[in-house]
Design an enzyme around this catalytic site. Sequence first.
Site, mmCIF file in Angstrom:
data_model
loop_
_atom_site.group_PDB
_atom_site.id
_atom_site.type_symbol
_atom_site.label_atom_id
_atom_site.label_comp_id
_atom_site.label_asym_id
_atom_site.label_seq_id
_atom_site.Cartn_x
_atom_site.Cartn_y
_atom_site.Cartn_z
ATOM 1 N N ASP A 1 -15.895 -6.596 4.734
ATOM 2 C CA ASP A 1 -16.529 -5.315 5.034
ATOM 3 C C ASP A 1 -15.453 -4.290 5.379
ATOM 4 O O ASP A 1 -14.792 -4.383 6.417
ATOM 5 C CB ASP A 1 -17.498 -5.480 6.204
ATOM 6 C CG ASP A 1 -18.424 -4.284 6.363
ATOM 7 O OD1 ASP A 1 -18.043 -3.190 5.911
ATOM 8 O OD2 ASP A 1 -19.509 -4.454 6.935
ATOM 9 N N ASP B 1 0.812 -1.215 0.000
ATOM 10 C CA ASP B 1 0.000 0.000 0.000
ATOM 11 C C ASP B 1 0.849 1.269 0.000
ATOM 12 O O ASP B 1 0.346 2.353 -0.312
ATOM 13 C CB ASP B 1 -0.942 0.007 1.208
ATOM 14 C CG ASP B 1 -2.154 -0.878 0.974
ATOM 15 O OD1 ASP B 1 -2.367 -1.293 -0.171
ATOM 16 O OD2 ASP B 1 -2.875 -1.157 1.947
#
Length: 672
Positions: free
Chosen positions: A374, A134
């Site tokens: 989620d 990331d």
Amino acid sequence: MVKPISLPLYEKMPLKNTVQRILDTTMFFLLLSLLAYRILSHHSNGFTYLLALFCESWFTFVWALILSSKWNPVEYRTYPERLLLWVDELPPVDMFVTTADPFLEPPIITVNTVLSLLAVDYPANKLACYVSDDAGSFLTFYALLEVSKFAKLWVPFCKKCGIQTTAPFRYFYDEEESPFDDSMEFLGEYTKMKGESEELRRKIEDATEKFRPLNVGAGESVAFSIIDRKNHPSTIKVILENKEGFVDGLPHLICISREKRPNYPHHYKAGAMNVLSIWGMEWQGFKDISILVLDVFTGEKFSVGYVQMAAWSPGEEILIGLVRTPKTAERILTGLSGKADCPHDLSSSAEAANQVADCSYECGTSWGTKNWLDVRIHCRRHSHRIDDSCKNWRSALCNPNPPAFLRCSPSDVPSTLIQQKRWATGLLETLFSKSNPFIATLTANLQFRQCLAYIWVLSWGLRSIPELCYAVLPAYCIITNSHFLPKVDESTLLIPAGVFAIYILHSLLEHHKIGISFRTWWNNQRMGRIVSTTAWFFGFLNVIMKLLGLSETVFEVTQKDQPLNHGEDNNKDAGQFAGQFTFNESPILVPATTLLFVHLAAMVKALSDLNHGSHELRIGEVICNVWMLLCFLPFLKGLFRKGKYGIPSSTICISAALAAVFVHLCKRVSIV
């Protein structure tokens, strides 16, 4: 060869649990007796008994959850040799490694994780390793390029010589992993590989120190060298590709850096895993996905096989949603629809897959809310487990010997507590989300005992409040000349004494059963008290602030310690303070330090009362006070040490002030 279809790849074996059941049941009835005593006597004892009743009611509830969850233990016994007969039918496996910061998570750890995965004993044409970075770090990309070169030597060496531990730093620098073959040929290859491993390590550590890799082609590095960590496009690079589909070749190795934009939420690890799943279903067509976090490496060459044995049977649909390996990291194996064949041209797929890693790809869709993990929950894997259980997917506990996966945990206390806080935050968020096990039990297919087991884990953060109150009670009673335990001349004192004795015996037997020493047991006891009153408490506050709309939870990357060569020691104090607590100025240490000062004040008060002969009236509270001081002994030692082994003066001042306020209020209010 005729395959023995009738022979299972694993067996589910019930475990005898008679002694454990007796202790658990005895403890439960003692706790109920203690509650009955509190209810019957609180009118004559006041506030302290009411607070004790609240705390002990919670402890009894938690013990009931434990009793239900551990009543019928089972063991999955696997048979690796049978899996080898089904090589052609084995499903493909994608292994996912995540990293977010090359400084907090040194590239050398990522390197060892990736190398250990590339060398597992599984058909190479059915394996793919994805590294999600990331940060879009040039250092990580450079490290993976070096991995691709070293892997061409390391993987054949591991498979030829039957190396069990496929992480180089552990294999070469762990005394327990000494060469097992005395032949000249093996020793020659071993020496050569160790030299290559040290050279790889030197290159990566030099690049990390200088923050500039050397000898990297401009065409390879340009995509990562101009990246802004917080604002950059998606980048996908295929570093290794098994185009020919050789069973004994090298698995695919792909580096993914998702797009980051200031005006789009990034969703951290959940977003990264969602990108992999979308890409896998649309371009890869895989059926399995195996998720590994950064600080994990394989402890056994057949680790992927163990997971497959517990999750897959020839000719059957995969229905196991979670395969867990204890003492190690968690492994999630999820069945997905799609073709079982691996792609033949990863490079062309990677070009098309860039759009999947864009920030806007999931906008306006159900990805990250209804489908897959989620992204709104800090600790996504637990809500995903509950959803899988509602779909009647099964869970399996795989516990091979040696362990299939090993973890590099943070070695310093602040990082450990921050990690625990992050977990507690995510668990509690799940408890207050739509994935709440109560709701799933009423509206979906989650079984009641499954619901109780999930609540046991998800309530870590909530447990901090009664734990903290109960930790303060002995000191409060000593300072205010009150009591929350029966007096020494009352027979009812046997009830809390029995609870304490059974708890100690119960935990000792649990540790002894899995071969853990008494010293480790004691370390776990004191860390249990420290974690519950610090990390879990801060996790609870985080969730309350989020629910009130006052703040949002932030994903915190914990510092990972890179492995040292055998005999390497960069700290002159390491020998003197080996195994000792380290501290910093993090506010997460304030509650524990404050508790220490409060109990020290109570101890001074108890010693003062000793001269007046009144100590016998509160002997139970004094014993609890001593127990708490023993649990927080590392913090007591930290008051008198300097550097990272001493508690910072700012933390000491804040904690001393809070403790002084508490003692003053106790003396002023004295609610009895």
